[in-house]
Design an enzyme around this catalytic site. Structure first.
Site, PDB file in Angstrom:
ATOM      1  N   CYS A 121    -112.306  42.109 -41.822  1.00  0.00           N
ATOM      2  CA  CYS A 121    -111.986  41.401 -40.580  1.00  0.00           C
ATOM      3  C   CYS A 121    -110.476  41.329 -40.381  1.00  0.00           C
ATOM      4  O   CYS A 121    -109.800  40.483 -40.976  1.00  0.00           O
ATOM      5  CB  CYS A 121    -112.584  39.999 -40.599  1.00  0.00           C
ATOM      6  SG  CYS A 121    -112.239  39.070 -39.087  1.00  0.00           S
ATOM      7  N   CYS A 173    -109.200  38.086 -38.893  1.00  0.00           N
ATOM      8  CA  CYS A 173    -109.124  36.971 -39.842  1.00  0.00           C
ATOM      9  C   CYS A 173    -107.931  37.134 -40.780  1.00  0.00           C
ATOM     10  O   CYS A 173    -107.226  36.179 -41.069  1.00  0.00           O
ATOM     11  CB  CYS A 173    -110.386  36.902 -40.714  1.00  0.00           C
ATOM     12  SG  CYS A 173    -111.924  37.218 -39.866  1.00  0.00           S
ATOM     13  N   ASP A 174    -107.733  38.328 -41.289  1.00  0.00           N
ATOM     14  CA  ASP A 174    -106.826  38.495 -42.429  1.00  0.00           C
ATOM     15  C   ASP A 174    -105.562  39.303 -42.143  1.00  0.00           C
ATOM     16  O   ASP A 174    -104.678  39.374 -43.000  1.00  0.00           O
ATOM     17  CB  ASP A 174    -107.591  39.167 -43.591  1.00  0.00           C
ATOM     18  CG  ASP A 174    -108.752  38.306 -44.069  1.00  0.00           C
ATOM     19  OD1 ASP A 174    -108.622  37.073 -43.997  1.00  0.00           O
ATOM     20  OD2 ASP A 174    -109.777  38.854 -44.488  1.00  0.00           O
TER      21      ASP A 174
END
Ligand code: NDP
Length: 307
Positions: A135, A138-139
């Site tokens: 992701c 997300c990261d």
């Protein structure tokens, strides 16, 4: 004898726990089965910096533990166990947990999520959460000004590569075919981004790393030649599969297996069955959107029971 339950929630990600918070506060005594990965996909990530309300960030496991605690505070009955079969042909629905425990559920909220696909390399598993991620939204932020790789040639891979290119110094796209599968517009976006390098006809032989996490990847070209790239982030974008096997042939699913819902609601093709989170959402896949759809499912369920 089968236990009678008013609201049965299957799945324990942000969607499932949010549905449990809302239905327990509505005195519907929900029972939630956590499945094989209690807390869902977020438990495999480290810091979550984009969930509102956590200005200093929160770890994925902590966020999920807090959601669980919040649901329990209002009396949600959270149990470990895996729903193995469901029969949606008549209400109350007949549900079997772990192959043995039988439940008759008046309503069902499906929040079983989707799982990112991984390559299946042992080195990839070893560094999951330490540089290996599925992701970018997300990261990606953790790899600002660093070099990263994205595996895949579809729309997701192009989108994630473009997003990462805005943060990172260089982005390698590792594509197994001699062309991208993504839409032409997405391809153009990639080709017009100077810090994305597309490595066609390459596969990953190994993710490289040390105690600090990922340091690179060993790639093998289709002609057998090998090359090493130095990256500190290794992102998979080779698709997701929704966890809907047990509902197949009982609920309307789309071509990829995601649960179809009535637009703007959580209502599935079976009355009394609601769906929330990634299991019905191939597009956004965020903790906050999953939580919101868990809320919608709880409200739809409550209204259904009040009819
Ligand atoms: P896709 O299935 O479209 O693409 C997956 C990509 O990963 C393909 O390039 C595939 O290669 C590659 N791949 C699969 N398995 C492996 C493997 N083992 N090793 C290396 N590469 C692999 O998935 P997406 O998540 O990209 O998209 C899913 C759906 O969502 C699509 O319909 C897409 O159009 C849509 N979508 C739309 C967006 C938008 O419109 N903005 C954004 C994101 C997704 P190969 O081509 O060789 O099979």
């Amino acid at each position: 004898m089968a236990e009678a339950v008013k609201v049965l929630i299957i799945g324990s990600g942000p969607a499932g726990y949010t549905a449990a918070i809302y239905t327990s506060r509505a005195n519907l005594s929900p029972v939630l089965y956590e499945g094989i990965e209690p807390g869902g996909q977020l438990t495999t990530t480290t810091d979550v910096e984009n969930f509102p309300g956590y200005p200093e960030s929160v770890t994925g496991p902590d966020l999920m533990a807090q959601m669980r605690k919040q649901a329990e505070r209002f009396g949600a009955d959270i149990r470990s166990g895996m729903v193995t079969t469901v029969d949606l042909s008549s209400r109350p629905f007949h549900v079997v947990v772990d192959g043995t425990t039988e439940i008759k559920a008046e309503t069902l909220i499906i929040a079983t999520g989707a799982s990112a696909k991984y390559l299946g390399l042992p080195s990839e598993t070893k560094f999951r959460g330490q540089g290996v991620s599925a992701c970018a939204t997300c990261d990606g932020f953790f790899y600002r000004k660093k070099d990263v790789a994205v595996v895949g040639g579809g729309d997701t891979a192009c989108e994630e590569a473009s997003y990462l290119a805005s943060l990172c110094r260089k982005v390698y796209m590792i594509v197994r075919k001699p062309h991208l599968r993504a839409s032409k517009a997405m391809q153009q976006r990639v080709f017009n981004t100077p810090n994305i390098e597309v490595l066609f006809e390459h596969n990953t032989a190994e993710v490289l790393g040390d105690e600090s996490g990922v340091t690179g990847a060993l790639l093998r070209k289709n002609d057998g030649t090998e090359m090493k790239i130095d990256v500190s982030g290794f992102f998979l974008a080779i698709g997701h599969h929704p966890n809907t096997e047990i509902f197949r042939d009982q609920l309307k699913l789309d071509a990829e297996g995601y649960v179809k819902v009535e637009p703007g609601t959580s209502k599935t093709s079976v009355e009394g069955v609601f769906a929330a989170g990634d299991v019905r959402d191939p597009h956004y896949r965020q903790a906050i959107t999953a939580a919101a759809s868990g809320c919608i499912a709880a409200l739809d369920c409550e209204r259904f029971l009040l009819r």
